[in-house]
Write a protein that holds these residues in place. Structure first.
Motif, short mmCIF file in Angstrom:
data_model
loop_
_atom_site.label_atom_id
_atom_site.label_comp_id
_atom_site.label_asym_id
_atom_site.label_seq_id
_atom_site.Cartn_x
_atom_site.Cartn_y
_atom_site.Cartn_z
N LEU A 120 13.94 29.66 -44.85
CA LEU A 120 14.87 28.75 -44.18
C LEU A 120 14.24 28.16 -42.92
CD1 LEU A 120 18.26 30.66 -44.60
CD2 LEU A 120 17.58 28.51 -45.71
N GLU A 121 13.53 28.98 -42.17
CA GLU A 121 12.87 28.50 -40.94
C GLU A 121 11.83 27.43 -41.24
OE1 GLU A 121 11.40 32.10 -39.15
OE2 GLU A 121 13.38 32.64 -38.35
N GLN A 122 11.22 27.50 -42.40
CA GLN A 122 10.20 26.52 -42.78
C GLN A 122 10.77 25.35 -43.57
OE1 GLN A 122 6.55 28.11 -44.38
NE2 GLN A 122 6.70 29.95 -43.12
N GLY A 123 12.08 25.36 -43.79
CA GLY A 123 12.72 24.26 -44.51
C GLY A 123 12.33 24.19 -45.98
N ILE A 124 12.06 25.31 -46.58
CA ILE A 124 11.63 25.34 -47.98
C ILE A 124 12.83 25.10 -48.89
CG2 ILE A 124 10.73 26.86 -49.80
CD1 ILE A 124 8.92 28.10 -47.65
N ASN A 125 12.63 24.26 -49.88
CA ASN A 125 13.65 23.96 -50.89
C ASN A 125 13.55 25.04 -51.97
OD1 ASN A 125 14.86 22.99 -53.32
ND2 ASN A 125 14.81 20.91 -52.50
N PHE A 126 14.53 25.94 -52.00
CA PHE A 126 14.50 27.07 -52.93
C PHE A 126 14.47 26.61 -54.38
CE2 PHE A 126 16.00 28.96 -49.05
CZ PHE A 126 15.52 30.26 -49.06
N SER A 127 15.28 25.62 -54.72
CA SER A 127 15.34 25.14 -56.09
C SER A 127 14.00 24.58 -56.54
CB SER A 127 16.43 24.07 -56.25
OG SER A 127 17.69 24.63 -56.08
N GLN A 128 13.37 23.81 -55.67
CA GLN A 128 12.07 23.21 -56.02
C GLN A 128 11.01 24.28 -56.22
OE1 GLN A 128 11.57 19.94 -56.68
NE2 GLN A 128 9.54 20.52 -57.35
N VAL A 129 10.99 25.27 -55.32
CA VAL A 129 10.00 26.35 -55.43
C VAL A 129 10.20 27.13 -56.73
CG1 VAL A 129 9.24 28.55 -54.41
CG2 VAL A 129 9.62 26.55 -52.95
N LEU A 130 11.44 27.43 -57.05
CA LEU A 130 11.72 28.18 -58.29
C LEU A 130 11.32 27.37 -59.51
CD1 LEU A 130 12.81 30.62 -59.77
CD2 LEU A 130 15.11 29.64 -59.57
N GLN A 131 11.63 26.08 -59.52
CA GLN A 131 11.23 25.23 -60.65
C GLN A 131 9.72 25.20 -60.80
OE1 GLN A 131 13.12 21.31 -60.94
NE2 GLN A 131 14.76 22.08 -59.63
N GLU A 132 9.00 25.00 -59.70
CA GLU A 132 7.53 24.95 -59.76
C GLU A 132 6.96 26.27 -60.25
OE1 GLU A 132 6.55 23.78 -55.76
OE2 GLU A 132 7.06 21.67 -56.14
N ALA A 133 7.51 27.38 -59.76
CA ALA A 133 7.02 28.70 -60.17
C ALA A 133 7.29 28.96 -61.65
CB ALA A 133 7.67 29.79 -59.32
N LEU A 134 8.48 28.58 -62.11
CA LEU A 134 8.79 28.77 -63.54
C LEU A 134 7.92 27.91 -64.43
CD1 LEU A 134 12.69 29.01 -63.36
CD2 LEU A 134 11.09 30.84 -63.99
N ILE A 135 7.69 26.67 -64.03
CA ILE A 135 6.82 25.79 -64.82
C ILE A 135 5.41 26.36 -64.88
CG2 ILE A 135 5.71 23.52 -64.84
CD1 ILE A 135 8.43 22.40 -63.80
N ALA A 136 4.89 26.83 -63.76
CA ALA A 136 3.55 27.42 -63.71
C ALA A 136 3.49 28.67 -64.59
CB ALA A 136 3.16 27.77 -62.28
N LYS A 137 4.52 29.47 -64.57
CA LYS A 137 4.56 30.70 -65.35
C LYS A 137 4.64 30.41 -66.85
CE LYS A 137 5.10 35.25 -65.26
NZ LYS A 137 4.15 36.16 -64.67
N ILE A 138 5.43 29.40 -67.21
CA ILE A 138 5.57 29.03 -68.62
C ILE A 138 4.28 28.47 -69.18
CG2 ILE A 138 6.71 27.38 -70.17
CD1 ILE A 138 9.26 27.78 -68.43
N LYS A 139 3.56 27.67 -68.39
CA LYS A 139 2.31 27.07 -68.85
C LYS A 139 1.18 28.09 -68.92
CE LYS A 139 3.26 22.39 -67.34
NZ LYS A 139 2.87 21.30 -66.44
N ALA A 140 1.31 29.20 -68.23
CA ALA A 140 0.23 30.21 -68.19
C ALA A 140 0.07 30.92 -69.49
CB ALA A 140 0.52 31.21 -67.08
#
Length: 140
Positions: A120-140
């Motif tokens: 939250l302090e860094q203004g991270i978009n939780f939804s975006q991070v989760l989507q990117e992580a899931l896409i990376a995991k699925i492609k692996a």
């Protein structure tokens, strides 16, 4: 707007159905019953056309149902034409995509409090991070 393409349905020895779209590079799917095969054909057609639209790819025009030779297709695929038929399959791609491909789903998850605070302090978009992580995991 409806997209309508002819599809060849072939009953297999195990009473399941194979579905082939000869106009679309022999795009194919299958189903456990005729009802399931038709549902899968709609999903397959929608997915193919949606992907082509997203990638700005040209899609061939559909053939007339009378121009589809079930015997020729059955022979090429080594299937029994007597156990097949041609049917038109239609789908409203934008409406189908909105419901099945583009709809967001809310997920609830748990993370450590310190990680939540730091993000939250860094203004991270939780939804975006989760989507990117899931896409990376699925492609692996």
């Amino acid at each position: 707007m409806l997209s309508i393409y002819p599809a060849c349905f072939f009953k297999e020895a195990d009473n399941k159905y194979s579905v082939i779209f000869p106009d679309l590079n022999w795009l194919s799917t299958c189903g456990d019953s005729i009802e399931d095969a038709l549902s899968m054909a709609v999903d397959c057609l929608a997915g193919y056309l949606y992907t082509c639209q997203k990638n700005n790819e040209n899609v061939p025009a559909p053939s007339s149902i009378k121009d589809i030779s079930l015997d020729t297709i059955a022979t090429e695929l080594q299937l029994d034409s007597l156990q097949g038929f041609v049917n038109m399959v239609s789908v409203d791609v934008p409406a189908y995509a909105k419901e099945h491909f583009e709809r967001s789903v809310k997920k609830t998850l748990t993370i450590p409090a310190w990680l939540n605070k730091a993000a939250l302090e860094q203004g991270i978009n939780f939804s975006q991070v989760l989507q990117e992580a899931l896409i990376a995991k699925i492609k692996a």
